[in-house]
Design a protein around this motif. Structure first.
Motif, PDB file in Angstrom:
ATOM      1  N   ASP A  26       0.974  -1.155   0.050  1.00 44.72           N
ATOM      2  CA  ASP A  26      -0.103   0.123   0.071  1.00 44.72           C
ATOM      3  C   ASP A  26       0.772   1.173   0.063  1.00 44.72           C
ATOM      4  N   PHE A  27       1.871   1.272   0.846  1.00 45.08           N
ATOM      5  CA  PHE A  27       2.633   2.584   0.679  1.00 45.08           C
ATOM      6  C   PHE A  27       3.258   2.554  -0.364  1.00 45.08           C
ATOM      7  N   TYR A  28       3.905   1.677  -1.034  1.00 39.99           N
ATOM      8  CA  TYR A  28       4.846   1.883  -2.344  1.00 39.99           C
ATOM      9  C   TYR A  28       3.835   2.202  -3.413  1.00 39.99           C
ATOM     10  N   GLU A  29       2.724   1.734  -3.378  1.00 40.15           N
ATOM     11  CA  GLU A  29       1.924   2.296  -4.524  1.00 40.15           C
ATOM     12  C   GLU A  29       1.251   3.680  -4.043  1.00 40.15           C
ATOM     13  N   ASN A  30       0.547   3.913  -3.057  1.00 41.02           N
ATOM     14  CA  ASN A  30      -0.314   5.026  -2.587  1.00 41.02           C
ATOM     15  C   ASN A  30       0.607   6.333  -2.144  1.00 41.02           C
ATOM     16  N   VAL A  31       1.978   6.174  -1.576  1.00 48.31           N
ATOM     17  CA  VAL A  31       2.488   6.876  -0.971  1.00 48.31           C
ATOM     18  C   VAL A  31       3.978   7.262  -1.806  1.00 48.31           C
ATOM     19  N   TRP A  32       4.658   6.100  -2.033  1.00 50.95           N
ATOM     20  CA  TRP A  32       5.855   6.448  -2.541  1.00 50.95           C
ATOM     21  C   TRP A  32       5.850   6.672  -4.183  1.00 50.95           C
ATOM     22  N   GLY A  33       4.746   6.244  -4.695  1.00 53.46           N
ATOM     23  CA  GLY A  33       4.599   6.516  -6.311  1.00 53.46           C
ATOM     24  C   GLY A  33       4.704   5.576  -7.248  1.00 53.46           C
ATOM     25  N   LEU A  34       4.992   4.163  -6.784  1.00 54.58           N
ATOM     26  CA  LEU A  34       5.123   3.115  -7.780  1.00 54.58           C
ATOM     27  C   LEU A  34       3.837   2.502  -8.313  1.00 54.58           C
ATOM     28  N   SER A  35       3.563   1.803  -9.276  1.00 57.16           N
ATOM     29  CA  SER A  35       2.474   1.188  -9.788  1.00 57.16           C
ATOM     30  C   SER A  35       2.518  -0.262  -9.511  1.00 57.16           C
ATOM     31  N   THR A  36       1.299  -0.835  -9.104  1.00 57.77           N
ATOM     32  CA  THR A  36       1.265  -2.034  -8.858  1.00 57.77           C
ATOM     33  C   THR A  36       1.229  -2.905 -10.336  1.00 57.77           C
ATOM     34  N   VAL A  37       1.834  -4.100 -10.424  1.00 53.66           N
ATOM     35  CA  VAL A  37       1.791  -4.681 -11.662  1.00 53.66           C
ATOM     36  C   VAL A  37       0.984  -6.019 -11.206  1.00 53.66           C
ATOM     37  N   GLU A  38       1.206  -6.659 -10.197  1.00 55.79           N
ATOM     38  CA  GLU A  38       0.345  -7.772  -9.714  1.00 55.79           C
ATOM     39  C   GLU A  38       0.484  -7.874  -8.083  1.00 55.79           C
TER      40      GLU A  38
END
Length: 312
Positions: A26-38
């Motif tokens: 959740d952190f790396y997608e919603n805060v850090w700015g990466l996009s979830t692949v799977e």
């Protein structure tokens, strides 16, 4: 004299073992700015705005640690040749060479270094279209810093076996190694135990770097150290802790090395050189504690036989 096993092009991705896989995803997608692949129960794969299928893999674990570092090589033939040279050197291969069967596909070989870290060489992995986002999010992983119990042995392995070059030293405490024109892709920090120190993510510019820090502040996440600019590498820095306690860094402006002109130097470990801007101050006890990590035997923890093989 042995040749390096391969010509490394760049760091493709890093796998982190974490005690907080769901919260960290959740952190790396919603805060850090990466996009979830799977994403699944066992972990997640996330990409930056670059062309790599994913740059970060999070794997649920009972203890934080490094899962694997993946480097790009050019062709499957390079992977096969690397495997042949690994066998000649009696360096333990833990997977491949061959099709990986993993989420990013590709043709690879994985082996262990002297301290149990798993290193993968990968060709023909899936690529994705670069994302041209205006907001301040990472391009991908630009470098990984590793704590080592023997910095001289670690540097010797990564230069002799992997063909990396030493760009600079920070006294005899840190060594900065490159595999392309970036000042460093891997750095080693002399420590009391083997562990992951931190993972750095490239921001496209100083403006993106500062706006990214601002976004984290908006989410209530404050830097443990930074913003500032390092002497070795000349890159900006701001360090944070993810929900599992692993350290992640925003950085930009890494020095570019011209191979026939670069002179390796030994930097003094003084505040004015660790932060040439003079904005960050010395690293706090908190960030030092997080960067120390926990003792990590890597592949040796599950395959004790590999330790003896790796040190033959």
């Amino acid at each position: 004299m042995n040749q390096p096993i391969a010509n490394l092009r760049k760091v493709r991705s890093v796998e982190l073992r974490t005690t907080a896989a769901a919260d960290s995803a959740d952190f790396y997608e919603n805060v850090w700015g990466l996009s979830t692949v799977e994403r699944g129960e066992e972990g997640a794969w996330l990409r930056g705005t670059g062309e790599e299928h994913h740059v970060l893999q999070l794997t649920a674990a009972d203890q934080n640690g490094l899962g694997r570092i993946t480097f790009a090589v050019s062709t499957p033939a390079d992977v096969d040749e690397a495997a042949r040279r690994l066998a000649e050197r009696d360096i333990p291969i833990v997977a491949g060479p061959g099709p990986t069967g993993e989420i990013a596909a590709g043709y690879g070989v994985s082996f262990v270094d002297l301290e149990g870290r798993v290193v993968q060489l990968l060709a023909d992995a899936y690529a994705v279209a670069a994302m041209h986002r205006a907001d301040a999010v990472p391009v991908g992983v630009t470098h990984i810093v590793l704590n080592t119990v023997d910095i001289d042995a670690a540097v010797a392995f990564y230069t002799d076996v992997l063909g990396m070059r030493v760009s600079d030293w920070s006294e005899h405490q840190m060594a900065f190694l490159r595999c392309n024109s970036d000042h460093h892709s891997i750095a080693f920090n002399q420590a009391g135990w083997t562990a992951i120190n931190h993972v750095a993510y490239e921001m496209p510019s100083v403006d993106h770097f500062m706006r990214g820090i601002g976004r984290l502040r908006h989410h209530g996440v404050l830097p443990m150290w930074g913003p500032g600019r390092h002497g070795p590498g000349d890159n900006t820095f701001s360090y944070f802790a993810d929900p599992g306690g692993l350290v992640c860094e925003y950085t930009s402006g890494i020095a570019q090395v011209e191979e026939d002109r670069w002179l390796c130097r030994v930097w003094r470990r003084v505040p004015e050189l660790s932060d040439t801007w003079g904005t960050a101050g010395p690293p706090s006890a908190e960030v030092r504690s997080h960067m120390a990590g926990v003792p990590d035997d890597g592949a040796f923890a599950h395959r004790p036989d590999l330790r003896e093989l790796a040190h033959r």
